[in-house]
Design a protein around this motif. Structure first.
Motif, PDB file in Angstrom:
ATOM      1  N   ARG A  79       0.862  -1.197  -0.008  1.00  0.00           N
ATOM      2  CA  ARG A  79      -0.146  -0.096   0.175  1.00  0.00           C
ATOM      3  C   ARG A  79       0.881   1.408  -0.155  1.00  0.00           C
ATOM      4  N   LEU A 128       0.166 -15.457 -16.185  1.00  0.00           N
ATOM      5  CA  LEU A 128      -0.354 -15.676 -14.795  1.00  0.00           C
ATOM      6  C   LEU A 128      -1.652 -15.425 -14.712  1.00  0.00           C
ATOM      7  N   LEU A 129      -2.193 -14.462 -15.874  1.00  0.00           N
ATOM      8  CA  LEU A 129      -3.536 -14.187 -15.814  1.00  0.00           C
ATOM      9  C   LEU A 129      -4.319 -15.254 -16.559  1.00  0.00           C
ATOM     10  N   GLU A 131       3.022  -8.193  -6.030  1.00  0.00           N
ATOM     11  CA  GLU A 131       1.860  -8.365  -5.064  1.00  0.00           C
ATOM     12  C   GLU A 131       0.805  -9.294  -5.591  1.00  0.00           C
ATOM     13  N   GLY A 132       0.619  -9.619  -6.786  1.00  0.00           N
ATOM     14  CA  GLY A 132      -0.256 -10.482  -7.183  1.00  0.00           C
ATOM     15  C   GLY A 132      -1.591  -9.757  -7.948  1.00  0.00           C
ATOM     16  N   GLN A 133      -1.290  -8.393  -8.007  1.00  0.00           N
ATOM     17  CA  GLN A 133      -2.358  -7.583  -8.784  1.00  0.00           C
ATOM     18  C   GLN A 133      -1.970  -7.467 -10.158  1.00  0.00           C
ATOM     19  N   LEU A 134      -2.266  -8.783 -10.974  1.00  0.00           N
ATOM     20  CA  LEU A 134      -1.886  -8.999 -12.289  1.00  0.00           C
ATOM     21  C   LEU A 134      -2.463  -7.822 -13.159  1.00  0.00           C
ATOM     22  N   GLN A 135      -3.622  -7.671 -12.881  1.00  0.00           N
ATOM     23  CA  GLN A 135      -4.410  -6.814 -14.117  1.00  0.00           C
ATOM     24  C   GLN A 135      -3.813  -5.409 -14.165  1.00  0.00           C
TER      25      GLN A 135
END
Lengths: 544, 279
Positions: B91, B154-155, B121-125
């Motif tokens: 954040r 990964l998406l 973080e894994g917020q791929l979009q």
């Protein structure tokens, strides 16, 4: 109301999805509502995100009243922090199959509402009286329900010596010493104390998540020997089971080395898996590292959850399929026929196709009766708020990986997205197409009728032991039809926390006759039957 | 090298930094700041050296100092974001990148490192969106397409991933990292033959532990046991659980029981150490 649920191939998987949408040969319809299955899996959700809340969802498909129609049992959670079933919404449920896709809730009459916070279920006739009994796992206590044969069950846990504590996720019935009585293997997860639940997630942002298993200590599993008088004896230590501590979630029983003695695979969460090889003298050796299934080829212990040990490639040897979390890929271990396994996760395309799925329950079943066993997985993330911190999905659709007969799989997604957990299988309407029951956290159970359009033929077998255990669990069956040879074995242990119908089902493609059927009973008796007509179920008794 | 005036010192420091001579660059920046202490941008440059050297505390102090001198220094906000990315404070990291991008919405580093942070973080979009903005701003680099491809992969967007990987290879045909990433992706998608060629080329260009392992794993899966074993043995197996695990499997297939057993013992010890790791 009926809704057609299997709608197409996985979007974006260009490398594999060669067929146009709508041509996938395996189709399911959800008939739960019209069938009268109103069960909702209630995990007693709390803001503390107690580890137990993400784990329940056991399902059993078994014929409790011996009317030839498989019935359904579903386990449930409990209120927290008391871990008691304080209201009807937490009751486990037994649904009697009335035929024609109608079910009746007989929980109260049968006396199987459960107690405490329950997870898995294993069906098996432990007293060889011809009635399927139930073992239900839980946290701080398991339950053994003896089927009285009059539509009612009695809780015999204490008398049977199975009233231990701990946190058991799943269990399997097997006759490990081949004495004709079913023994019990109970898989334990981790040491958990609701009063000391760690905070995981982003505390300043108020984003709490379920903790990684590394925050909890591992436990040993338990093997109970059936003494034959309604009593079980804990033989874990002397059998060499208690030495291995893990974080067990799934169990598969099979005979990976083909020596005629049942071996046990335990799927462990984020620590190496166990494979207990039966030494034929009442003891086991843990050989997962030696046989190549403790870890994947990357050397990573993944979040193994559900597992099946079946002959996927029709080689006559049992392979292993394991579900795990999104980002890890479901594992496929090919049995090399020499007592070891070779991972084919990538080559089979299972890895690439399952990357974004978190799989729990699974089954390895020939859904389109083409002679090749397919894979069904019940999917849903471990977290309920995945979207708030990542690009993953908490609610996911179930999946069917169709076996192409050449060592590869193709994928189609099934039904609605939900927090799916357990799945069990059986042919509810006797039409020769194996159906499924899927549980989902906070959601209504799904009753998936297999409506695949295939005209392929099939046979199914219900075996009755006489010298062997009455359920014939552990019997190995080989079928030769249409130039194909297939093997399977009798078990009720299924995927994650589940128990499937013990009937053995074979699709035989376009063949109309089974040329040869060989049954290797646990007693050692070998039985051969020739020229069986297709498209029917056979009841076969073990010869004297 | 002896620099005479502050301007020379700064030029030399920048040259050293660009040449990845980080310790030397740090020393020169410090010498410059001893003479001219009020240059916020130079404090930020020193912070960049510290960050690259892995000294996060020093990097944080220099970056905060720079921002106290000039709160509108885009480079310092980006650095702060990178520092927070390193400590997985997602954040705070994105708040810093957002401040940088509020000052200059097309800042290449702000977009690029924000994308990397989102990816990690894994917020791929969101990572994809940031990488596409870097491309739209005119930055055409193989590494950028590689990151984009990894995010697409990964998406589950395999067509997009394939296209981005191919563009990355086109732009940087000899980049071992890109060759390895694309090769590994193809292997994971069941295209082992195509993938192994790329991995082999990556390994021949720069034999990193990662490319060595992936190549050996692929060879093992293709039943080329002798070559797989030789590769791993040549790389050494000290304290690497995954290498021992793979060697167990390879030796087992070769029928070399004693060697397999030795690796099992090594692997068992390795796994015990891993299981005792503090959460």
């Amino acid at each position: 109301m009926t809704s057609l649920l299997l709608l197409g191939w996985l979007a974006g998987s260009s490398a594999h999805s060669a067929a146009p949408a709508g041509t996938f040969p395996i189709v399911f319809e959800d008939l739960a509502q019209q069938a009268g299955l109103s069960f909702v899996l209630n995990n007693g959700r709390t803001p503390e995100k107690h580890q137990v809340e993400t784990m329940p969802g056991g399902v059993a498909v078994f014929d409790y009243d011996n009317d030839g129609l498989p019935d359904i049992y579903l386990t449930n959670g409990a209120e927290q922090p008391s871990l008691t079933k304080t209201r009807a919404a937490f009751q486990n449920r037994l649904y009697r199959n009335l035929g024609n896709w109608r079910f009746e809730d007989v929980t109260e009459k049968a006396g199987v509402g459960g107690r405490g916070y329950n997870f898995g279920v294993a069906a098996g006739d432990f007293d060889n009286d011809g009635n399927e009994d139930l073992f239900v796992t839980g946290v701080n206590g398991n339950i053994l329900y003896r089927n009285r044969g009059d539509g009612r069950f009695e809780d015999v846990t204490k008398a049977a010596g199975l009233d231990g504590g701990g946190w058991s996720i799943t269990a399997a019935w097997l006759d490990y010493d081949r004495d004709g009585r079913l023994d019990l293997f109970v898989v334990d997860y981790v040491r958990w104390d609701p009063d000391h639940e760690p905070y995981c997630g982003d505390q300043p942002a108020g984003l709490r998540t379920f903790c990684h298993p590394r925050f909890y200590a591992p436990l040993a599993n338990h093997l109970y020997h059936n003494e034959g008088n309604g009593v079980f004896r804990d033989v874990s230590k002397q059998a060499g089971i208690a030495d291995a501590k893990g974080k067990g979630m799934g169990i598969a029983v099979g005979d990976f080395d083909g020596d005629g003695w049942p071996d046990i695979f335990v799927a462990n969460d984020t620590v190496p898996n166990f494979l207990f090889h039966n030494n034929r003298d009442g003891t086991f050796s843990e050989v997962a590292l030696q046989t190549g299934v403790a870890l994947n080829d990357d050397g990573t212990p993944v979040s193994s959850m559900g597992v099946e040990m079946r002959d996927v490639e029709n080689t006559g040897h049992e392979d292993l399929v394991i579900t795990d979390l999104a980002g890890e890929r479901f594992s496929y271990f090919h049995n090399d026929g020499h007592g070891s396994f070779v991972e084919r996760t990538y080559q089979s395309r299972l890895g690439g196709l399952s990357y974004r799925l978190s799989g729990w329950g699974l089954g390895v079943v020939d859904f389109d009766n083409d002679g090749w066993k397919d894979i069904f997985t019940a999917n849903g993330d471990v977290q309920f708020n995945t979207e708030s911190y990542s690009s993953g999905d908490s609610r996911q659709r179930s999946a069917v990986f169709r076996n192409d007969g050449h060592g590869g799989f193709d994928l189609a997604l099934v039904g609605e997205a939900a927090l799916h957990r357990g799945v069990a299988f059986g042919d509810f309407d006797g039409d020769g197409r194996v159906d499924a029951v899927v549980s989902a956290l906070g959601g209504r159970v799904e009753l998936l009728k297999n409506s695949s359009p295939s005209k392929n033929h099939w046979v199914s077998l219900r075996l009755f032991g006489t010298k062997s255990n009455r359920d014939a669990i552990g019997a190995r069956v080989t079928v030769e039809a249409g130039g194909m040879r297939q093997t399977d074995h009798v078990t009720t242990s299924s995927g994650y926390a589940a128990s499937s119908d013990r009937v053995v089902h074979f699709g035989i493609g376009t063949a109309r006759v089974v040329d040869r059927l060989v049954i290797e009973w646990p007693s050692g008796i070998r039985q051969t039957v020739s020229n069986l007509a297709c498209d029917r179920r056979y009841d076969i008794r073990e010869p004297n | 090298m002896v620099a005479s005036g502050p301007g020379d010192l700064l030029d030399s420091a920048s040259a050293a930094y660009r040449s990845n001579r980080l310790a030397e660059a740090k020393m020169l920046y410090q010498q410059y700041l001893d003479r001219v202490a009020d240059r916020a941008d130079v404090h930020a440059s020193l912070a960049a050296c510290d960050l690259s050297l892995g000294d996060l505390q020093a990097a944080l102090e220099q970056t905060q100092l720079a921002l106290r001198m000039d709160a509108r220094l885009v480079k310092a906000h980006v650095l702060l974001g990178r520092i927070y990315t390193n400590t997985q404070q997602w954040r705070l990291a994105q708040e810093s990148f957002d401040r940088a991008l509020a000052l200059n919405s097309s800042d290449r580093d702000g977009l690029y490192f924000s994308g990397l942070a989102f990816h990690e973080e894994g917020q791929l979009q969101k990572a994809v969106e940031r990488f596409l903005k870097v491309l739209a701003a005119g930055s055409v680099e193989g590494r950028l397409y590689n990151h984009l491809a990894n995010a697409y992969a990964l998406l589950g967007r395999s067509q997009d991933a394939d296209a981005a990987f191919q563009r990355a290879i086109q732009l940087a045909p000899d980049d071992p990292e890109i060759l390895l990433a694309y090769g590994q992706y193809l292997i994971e998608m069941g295209r082992g033959n195509d993938g192994s060629k790329l991995v082999r080329r990556s390994f021949s260009l720069r034999p990193s532990p990662e490319s060595r392992f992936v190549l050996a794993r692929t060879l093992y899966q293709q039943a080329q046991y002798a070559e797989a074993a030789a590769l791993l043995e040549a790389g050494g197996t000290e304290s690497d659980c995954r290498v021992s695990n793979l060697l167990v499997k390879i030796y087992r297939e070769q029928g070399l029981r004693q060697k397999a057993q030795a690796q099992i013992e090594k692997l068992t010890a390795c796994l015990v150490v891993g299981s005792n790791a503090t959460p």
